[in-house]
Scaffold this motif. Structure first.
Motif, mmCIF file in Angstrom:
data_model
loop_
_atom_site.group_PDB
_atom_site.id
_atom_site.type_symbol
_atom_site.label_atom_id
_atom_site.label_comp_id
_atom_site.label_asym_id
_atom_site.label_seq_id
_atom_site.Cartn_x
_atom_site.Cartn_y
_atom_site.Cartn_z
ATOM 1 N N GLY A 1 1.628 -1.639 3.847
ATOM 2 C CA GLY A 1 1.541 -1.304 5.258
ATOM 3 C C GLY A 1 1.067 0.106 5.529
ATOM 4 N N PRO A 2 1.432 0.650 6.693
ATOM 5 C CA PRO A 2 0.887 1.936 7.150
ATOM 6 C C PRO A 2 1.177 3.112 6.240
ATOM 7 C CG PRO A 2 1.925 0.760 8.966
ATOM 8 C CD PRO A 2 2.284 0.020 7.719
ATOM 9 N N ASN A 3 2.201 3.020 5.392
ATOM 10 C CA ASN A 3 2.542 4.177 4.573
ATOM 11 C C ASN A 3 1.738 4.266 3.275
ATOM 12 O OD1 ASN A 3 3.880 1.932 3.627
ATOM 13 N ND2 ASN A 3 5.886 2.890 3.538
ATOM 14 N N ILE A 4 0.778 3.340 3.052
ATOM 15 C CA ILE A 4 -0.123 3.476 1.909
ATOM 16 C C ILE A 4 -1.547 3.039 2.240
ATOM 17 C CG2 ILE A 4 0.306 1.187 0.935
ATOM 18 C CD1 ILE A 4 -0.233 4.541 -0.981
ATOM 19 N N LEU A 5 -1.737 2.252 3.298
ATOM 20 C CA LEU A 5 -3.082 1.773 3.640
ATOM 21 C C LEU A 5 -4.074 2.896 3.947
ATOM 22 C CD1 LEU A 5 -2.309 -1.459 5.709
ATOM 23 C CD2 LEU A 5 -3.279 -1.294 3.401
ATOM 24 N N PRO A 6 -3.646 4.071 4.477
ATOM 25 C CA PRO A 6 -4.617 5.149 4.644
ATOM 26 C C PRO A 6 -5.311 5.557 3.345
ATOM 27 C CG PRO A 6 -2.688 5.608 5.962
ATOM 28 C CD PRO A 6 -2.354 4.410 5.115
ATOM 29 N N HIS B 1 -1.484 -3.027 10.455
ATOM 30 C CA HIS B 1 -0.571 -4.141 10.236
ATOM 31 C C HIS B 1 0.139 -3.971 8.892
ATOM 32 C CE1 HIS B 1 -1.506 -6.810 13.548
ATOM 33 N NE2 HIS B 1 -2.812 -6.705 13.319
ATOM 34 N N SER B 2 1.325 -4.542 8.773
ATOM 35 C CA SER B 2 1.878 -4.829 7.452
ATOM 36 C C SER B 2 1.150 -6.068 6.950
ATOM 37 C CB SER B 2 3.386 -5.086 7.532
ATOM 38 O OG SER B 2 4.073 -3.902 7.866
ATOM 39 N N ALA C 1 6.044 7.048 9.379
ATOM 40 C CA ALA C 1 5.662 8.449 9.581
ATOM 41 C C ALA C 1 5.274 9.112 8.271
ATOM 42 C CB ALA C 1 6.809 9.215 10.233
ATOM 43 N N TYR C 2 5.805 8.612 7.166
ATOM 44 C CA TYR C 2 5.468 9.167 5.845
ATOM 45 C C TYR C 2 4.313 8.355 5.276
ATOM 46 C CZ TYR C 2 5.828 10.499 0.942
ATOM 47 O OH TYR C 2 5.543 10.944 -0.324
ATOM 48 N N ARG C 3 3.134 8.915 5.278
ATOM 49 C CA ARG C 3 1.945 8.221 4.774
ATOM 50 C C ARG C 3 1.041 9.209 4.044
ATOM 51 N NH1 ARG C 3 -0.693 6.152 10.454
ATOM 52 N NH2 ARG C 3 1.429 5.447 10.883
ATOM 53 N N PRO C 4 1.426 9.586 2.816
ATOM 54 C CA PRO C 4 0.650 10.572 2.058
ATOM 55 C C PRO C 4 -0.762 10.075 1.777
ATOM 56 C CG PRO C 4 2.205 9.443 0.628
ATOM 57 C CD PRO C 4 2.541 9.037 2.030
ATOM 58 N N GLN C 5 -1.695 11.018 1.656
ATOM 59 C CA GLN C 5 -3.079 10.706 1.319
ATOM 60 C C GLN C 5 -3.520 11.562 0.137
ATOM 61 O OE1 GLN C 5 -6.014 10.214 4.431
ATOM 62 N NE2 GLN C 5 -4.440 10.175 6.038
ATOM 63 N N ALA C 6 -4.631 11.162 -0.475
ATOM 64 C CA ALA C 6 -5.235 11.968 -1.531
ATOM 65 C C ALA C 6 -5.831 13.207 -0.882
ATOM 66 C CB ALA C 6 -6.312 11.162 -2.255
ATOM 67 N N ASN C 7 -5.328 14.383 -1.236
ATOM 68 C CA ASN C 7 -5.759 15.593 -0.528
ATOM 69 C C ASN C 7 -7.077 16.158 -1.047
ATOM 70 O OD1 ASN C 7 -5.061 16.971 -2.886
ATOM 71 N ND2 ASN C 7 -3.138 17.757 -2.052
ATOM 72 N N PHE C 8 -7.690 15.476 -2.017
ATOM 73 C CA PHE C 8 -9.001 15.899 -2.512
ATOM 74 C C PHE C 8 -10.123 15.006 -1.978
ATOM 75 C CE2 PHE C 8 -6.650 13.397 -5.604
ATOM 76 C CZ PHE C 8 -7.474 12.300 -5.797
ATOM 77 N N LEU C 9 -9.762 14.051 -1.113
ATOM 78 C CA LEU C 9 -10.745 13.179 -0.473
ATOM 79 C C LEU C 9 -10.720 13.397 1.035
ATOM 80 C CD1 LEU C 9 -10.022 9.799 -2.343
ATOM 81 C CD2 LEU C 9 -11.870 11.425 -2.818
ATOM 82 N N ALA C 10 -11.810 13.002 1.700
ATOM 83 C CA ALA C 10 -11.835 13.073 3.160
ATOM 84 C C ALA C 10 -10.671 12.269 3.713
ATOM 85 C CB ALA C 10 -13.163 12.525 3.683
ATOM 86 N N GLN C 11 -9.956 12.845 4.666
ATOM 87 C CA GLN C 11 -8.740 12.226 5.177
ATOM 88 C C GLN C 11 -9.043 11.051 6.104
ATOM 89 O OE1 GLN C 11 -5.310 13.950 4.278
ATOM 90 N NE2 GLN C 11 -6.958 13.833 2.788
ATOM 91 N N ALA C 12 -8.288 9.974 5.931
ATOM 92 C CA ALA C 12 -8.384 8.847 6.857
ATOM 93 C C ALA C 12 -7.809 9.282 8.203
ATOM 94 C CB ALA C 12 -7.613 7.648 6.315
ATOM 95 N N PRO C 13 -8.360 8.785 9.313
ATOM 96 C CA PRO C 13 -7.847 9.189 10.627
ATOM 97 C C PRO C 13 -6.412 8.709 10.838
ATOM 98 C CG PRO C 13 -9.392 7.364 10.848
ATOM 99 C CD PRO C 13 -9.476 7.829 9.428
#
Length: 449
Positions: A49-54, A98-99, A413-425
């Motif tokens: 769901g939203p906490n990893i899909l970004p 969505h989940s 609310a917790y949805r970490p992203q790869a900080n070396f790639l362009a961030q998903a909106p």
């Protein structure tokens, strides 16, 4: 002089493969070592769901995930033929995603397609590890040896990397007492996925959303959960809650293996399942080699790293699958660990240990929260003791829906992203928690939509 570390990943499950994909995008060398002769396409449903899909969006894989998935709106729980209540799971409006429910093997196939085949070494059971010179070495059962700068144990609840690391720490009196204790066995399960079924006979399979239902037995400790997924298939899980007095040493995790599945399949054919089916319907519609018997255990370890070695996923926090957070947390581990490895400018032991310490610091409390959430959801979804039934009745009948919305919002609310790639909106209306920025490379600013 800057030098990217070389990473040895033990375990070709979802967490290990996800880490490999992220390292590859960061330009960091890696190799994967898998004890099996091939990746096993077993298991049942997964939910993400939203906490990893970004992160999937960052990797350009979000549309591919959507193709193998159906959006999940709610969970319906029954006792026999009586509906006990529902749990809302629709996160699209507030969280922007969505989940999504899908078969585990479909996600694993998607992830494997992103990794060059020569990067994965099969039939490599790791027997020992040790630091050598300016690196770390592993020795496999075929007497082969490999050396890298960082070793990552992504090899499951009975991780060989963790066991080897903990032996070293125990000898040096550095291992917490909690980490010396065994995993707690809670349930025994049979899992599988049906072939494509006839929609004229089962018209609900044609719906665009996932039907997720659980039927609790009225006079035993059994329950059956079913998810509908694309291609008119049903992922199913039969669960039997173990008595608290069951001897722990009696049980062995079958690692999604089919060894004991046939006997169990014959024994439970009469058990009621969702959608007016029985286990006999589900078993007969599934490929025998895709049905497996597993143990569901749990354990949250305190030690996730030491010097050049780190653990991710089930190797450091084995969660019950009830809240669908096990694989998600493994991928979140992989994301934060990839960020920390990418920030290591020189691959000496001091820098590596500091990076791995940062990884555990960033992930520990969030994973701990999801571990406790999974424990609570297991009671609601399948607990069969009188106290479990009381808690389930309170949650389904008396708890305000607003509390469930608050729980979902906090999770999303917790949805970490790869900080070396362009961030998903950032999508939806929930305020997303900030994360540690890259120390090494600037990335595109986060966009809110």
């Amino acid at each position: 002089m800057e030098s990217n570390p070389k990473v040895l990943i033990v375990g070709a499950g979802i967490g290990g493969i996800f880490l490999a994909i992220l390292l590859q995008r960061a330009g960091i060398d890696y190799e994967i070592f898998e004890r099996a002769s091939q990746v096993k396409s077993l298991g049942s449903a997964m939910v993400t769901g939203p906490n990893i899909l970004p992160v999937f969006e960052q990797l350009g894989l979000l549309e591919e995930v959507e193709k193998i998935s159906k959006p999940l709106k709610c969970l319906n729980i029954y006792s026999g033929d009586k509906k006990l209540g529902s749990v809302d799971a629709n996160s699209k409006e507030r969280a922007g995603y969505h989940s999504m429910a899908f078969a585990r093997k479909n996600l694993l196939s998607l992830l494997l397609s992103q990794v060059p085949p020569h990067k994965i070494h099969f039939g490599k059971k790791v027997l020992a590890m040790q630091e050598v010179g300016e690196g770390v070495s592993i020795r496999c059962s075929d007497n082969s040896n490999y050396v890298g700068d960082i070793l990552v144990g992504a090899d499951g609840a009975y991780s060989g990397v963790r066991q080897s690391l903990y032996k070293q720490l125990s000898r040096d009196n550095l291992l917490p007492k909690n980490d010396e204790e065994d995993l707690s066995m809670q349930y025994t399960c049979l899992v599988g996925t049906t072939d494509s079924l006839d929609t004229t006979k089962y018209p609900f399979l044609a719906d665009e959303f996932c039907h997720f239902e659980i039927v609790l037995a009225e006079d035993s400790s059994e329950s059956v959960a079913c998810f509908t997924i694309p291609e008119n298939r049903i992922c199913w899980v039969y669960t039997n809650q173990l008595p608290s007095s069951a001897p722990q040493e009696y049980f062995r995790n079958s690692e999604w293996g089919p060894e004991a599945a046939q006997f169990m399949s014959e024994k439970i054919r009469h058990v009621k399942a969702p959608f007016g089916l029985t286990m006999a319907h589900l078993i007969d519609a599934s490929q025998k080699e895709g049905i497996s018997k597993v143990m569901l255990e749990e354990k949250f370890f305190e030690t996730w790293y030491h010097r050049r070695t780190a653990l991710i996923g089930d190797a450091c926090h084995k969660m019950l699958p009830s809240a669908g957070q096990g694989a998600i947390n493994a991928m979140q581990d992989a994301t934060i660990l990839a960020n920390c490895i990418n920030d290591i400018k020189k691959a000496n032991v001091a820098n590596i240990s500091a990076g791995l310490k940062s990884y555990q610091k960033q992930r520990y409390q969030y994973a701990k929260t999801q571990f406790e959430t999974s424990k609570r959801f297991a009671v609601i979804m399948g607990g069969q003791t009188w106290s479990d039934a009381l808690i389930r009745k309170i949650v389904l009948s008396y708890m305000p829906k607003s509390l469930n919305v608050m729980r979902q919002d906090k999770l999303c609310a917790y949805r970490p992203q790869a900080n070396f790639l362009a961030q998903a909106p950032i999508k939806g209306t929930i305020s997303v928690l900030p994360q540690v920025p890259s120390k090494r490379y600037p990335v595109d600013p986060v966009v809110t939509v």
